[in-house]
Scaffold this active site. Structure first.
Site, PDB file in Angstrom:
ATOM      1  CG  ASP A   1      -2.093   0.859   1.132  1.00  0.00           C
ATOM      2  OD1 ASP A   1      -2.352   1.364   0.026  1.00  0.00           O
ATOM      3  OD2 ASP A   1      -2.799   1.028   2.151  1.00  0.00           O
TER       4      ASP A   1
ATOM      5  CG  HIS B   1      -2.376   6.142   1.292  1.00  0.00           C
ATOM      6  ND1 HIS B   1      -2.037   5.107   2.133  1.00  0.00           N
ATOM      7  CD2 HIS B   1      -3.613   5.865   0.812  1.00  0.00           C
ATOM      8  CE1 HIS B   1      -3.045   4.243   2.172  1.00  0.00           C
ATOM      9  NE2 HIS B   1      -4.005   4.672   1.377  1.00  0.00           N
TER      10      HIS B   1
END
Length: 648
Positions: free
Chosen positions: A393, A395
């Site tokens: 992941d 961001h």
RNA sequence: GCCCCAGUAGCACAGCUGGUAGUGCGCCUCAUUCGUAAUGAGGAGGUCGGGGGUUCGAGUCCCUCCUGGGGCACCA
């Protein structure tokens, strides 16, 4: 009466009386065609031979040689024949729908008693009898009241409901396969004898909700597969067996990669071999992301519900979260925590530490984030759908103006990673604004355009899935294609102005004022668990050398060679190769077989000849050939192959 | 979550109409030193997924729970 003109695929035209059927047209051409004909395409629409033609049209008569049409008819007629067989065997069964699907068909039935595997055999037998009857298939167009009355009288409520759902201007066609009748839009064959009695098989029975709605009754669905002839059916069944052999659950056991057990459903126990593959992949991803300007972080597994309330997950995602209650000393109430189902809220917390400037953007925070989601019991599947998983992941916090370039850079990174891992092709889907959404149309216009421009900039094609975006922003989904043509959605790229706003993320702009950054959620592999499952199946367990958990086994042929075997292992290990010795008191045949079955890419056999020459006998997985190479040569070769693609 | 099927030694499976568990591989021991997909012999290993019930007696029948499989639904 005026004639109509029909144009044939070869360009010829002929005139016929209006209302002529394709069967009559075929008969007018030749008796052999009349016999072989199965259906016709009239002005692009596939019809059966009884379909009357009332105007000028282009027509093509099909025979069993026309693969697509033949299979559609075979499968569709078999659906009807199966439904007839079922109602003949169990007259109280209610019929519903039975469409053609990939490789076959299914038909949904309403029956109180469950169908058993033995029933399938009985149905199959009855189907073959019906085929042998060579019953004529005929059709009529009925008006709605008649059709509804008919089905009400017969006690077929599902058919009545179907008719109510059909637009009023559409003719209702009734088909008869012998005495048995069904509502259907067709087309169909001329008689059941045209069906290949030895080229179909009933595969399974499963529950399925009426009209796909979990609030409606559960029906019993019988799946069948069908082909044009027995050989094609056999080929298909063989293919299924081959596919089963590359099932990651089976290979995971055979290669001693991982296991699951009932005390932790949906959570993986990784064994040394499996964890080796994981670590190799993780190290690779870590390097690739570091090169691409990501900073790696680590955030908590257990987080108080107040954060999930602020992020909105508590409201929207509560039933999928593992809740942890803690009795804190002296506290009146239990403190409620949740295992994180996603990393994003925690990443915003990291972003929020310290005031950010526009100069800090884009800020790319990556985490191999271990998440837990309470997936419904029926949806779990090996490594592919689990409750505990680790995402690759990240961001990206950025300004709106940076979305396009970040998106383009992401696609290039993803493309390069997929290539390195052995996947050459992938598709991009752009999901745009849904009905229910936040933000203005202008906001959506700008962001959707930024994503489209990014895709174009990197020279990729894409398809648009209208209305499928999240309520807060559009997204890209990346579907890779594996070695046997299956597609897996792994990568994703989502634009999110919502979470930064809910969690108060800000930066100081050039103008000295506070601004809201955008947050881009992105993943390349999706989850390590699932991606490893995909890798295992893609390679049927024969992982490329750099990923293989056990890369080399050095197998001694006689015990007098043991010392040299250990020397070879030591040299390989020194060169960064995962090598192990096999000096068991077993024959070389046995060792070769065992390690081949175990998918070890390279076996080096060592006998007295090799000891004297300081060489090795090299056998690669999947080959029966062996090559003699010098020790220094093979160490250099394998040391190179052991490197990840980005390090070569 | 829903429907169906399954759960017997580490693994793969057999065990008919209920009479107290078997095969192959693996594992251990011994012999064999044998050149590229299974050397031979011997041995150990199971409270038959958990719980409850029927029965003189249950791996076998019934109920229930758990897990897995095939689907359906779900995957903000």
């Amino acid at each position: 009466m005026a004639q109509i003109s029909l144009t044939f695929p070869d360009g010829n035209r002929r005139d016929f009386a209006p209302g002529v059927t394709p069967a009559e047209v075929a008969a007018s051409i030749s008796t052999s065609l009349a016999k072989k004909a199965i259906s016709a395409t009239v002005d692009g629409a596939h019809h059966d031979l009884q379909w009357p033609i009332n105007a000028d049209a282009r027509i093509a008569i099909h025979t069993m040689a026309d693969e697509a049409q033949a299979l559609e008819l075979i499968r569709h007629d078999l659906a009807h024949v199966m439904a007839r067989a079922v109602q003949e065997l169990w007259p109280d069964v209610k019929v519903t729908i039975g469409p053609v699907i990939k490789d076959g068909w299914y038909y949904d039935f309403d029956r109180i008693e469950p169908f058993t595997p033995e029933d399938l055999g009985a149905i199959e037998k009855r189907m073959k009898e019906i085929i042998n009857l060579r019953d004529v298939v005929r059709t009529e167009v009925w008006d709605r009241p008649r059709a509804i009355a008919h089905y009400e009288q017969k006690g077929e409520p599902f058919k009545v409901e179907l008719i109510h759902g059909i637009p009023g201007d559409e003719p209702l066609r009734m088909y008869w396969h012998g005495h048995w009748q069904d509502l259907c839009r067709g087309p169909h064959l001329q008689h059941t004898g045209q069906l290949p009695a030895d080229a179909f098989k009933l595969m399974s029975v499963a529950g399925a909700y009426w009209r796909g709605d979990s609030n409606r009754p559960m029906l019993q669905r019988i799946y069948g597969v069908a082909f044009k002839n027995r050989d094609e059916l056999k080929a298909h069944l063989t293919m299924l067996e081959e596919a089963a052999k590359r099932d990651h659950r089976r290979l995971g056991k055979e290669m001693d990669l991982f296991h699951l057990q009932e005390e932790a459903p949906g959570m993986v126990f990784w064994h040394p071999n499996g964890w080796q593959v994981w670590r190799t992949l993780e190290d690779y991803m870590r390097r690739r992301q570091r090169e691409a300007g990501y900073r790696e972080i680590r955030t908590p597994q257990v987080v108080d519900r107040v954060l999930w309330e602020r992020s909105g997950h508590w409201e929207a995602y509560r039933e999928n979260m593992f809740i942890v209650e803690v009795d804190e000393e002296g506290a009146k109430e239990k403190r409620i925590n949740a295992l994180k189902p996603m990393n994003c809220p925690c990443h915003v917390q990291v972003y929020n530490q310290g005031l950010k400037s526009y100069r800090d953007l884009p800020l790319r925070l990556a985490e191999f984030g271990a998440c837990h989601r309470y997936e419904s019991s029926g949806s779990m599947h090996g490594l592919m759908r689990v409750r505990g998983f680790t995402q690759d992941d990240a961001h990206i916090f950025c300004t709106e103006a940076q979305i396009e370039s970040e998106c383009a850079a992401f696609i290039e990174l993803l493309s390069s990673v997929y290539h390195d891992l052995g996947f050459e092709s992938f598709d991009i889907k752009l999901s745009t604004r849904p009905e229910v959404r936040i933000g203005t149309d202008e906001d959506w216009d700008r962001v959707e355009t930024a994503l489209e421009n990014a895709i174009k900039k990197v020279g990729r094609s894409y398809v648009i899935d209208p209305g499928e975006g999240a309520f807060y922003g559009p997204k890209l989904d990346f579907k890779l294609t594996d070695a046997i043509g299956r597609q897996w959605q792994c990568g994703t790229f989502q634009v999110d102005p919502n979470l930064p706003s809910r969690l108060g993320a800000e930066y100081i702009g050039e103008d000295g004022a506070r601004h809201r950054p955008f947050m881009l959620h992105r993943a390349i592999l999706g989850s390590f668990e699932r991606f490893l499952g995909i890798l295992i199946e893609n390679y049927a367990g024969k992982l490329p050398f750099w990923l293989a958990p056990r890369q080399v086994v050095v197998a001694g042929i006689v015990s007098d060679a043991d010392a040299y075997v250990h020397e070879v292992v030591a040299e390989l290990r020194k060169a960064g190769v995962r090598a192990e010795a096999d000096v068991r008191n077993e024959k070389i045949n046995y060792k070769v077989r065992e390690h081949s079955v175990g998918k070890v890419p390279v076996i080096l056999a060592i006998g007295m000849k090799e000891v004297e020459e300081r060489s090795v006998s090299v056998r690669r997985l999947g080959e029966t050939r062996t090559d003699s190479e010098s020790l220094t040569g093979i160490v250099a070769t394998l040391a190179h192959e052991a490197k990840a693609p980005d390090l070569r």
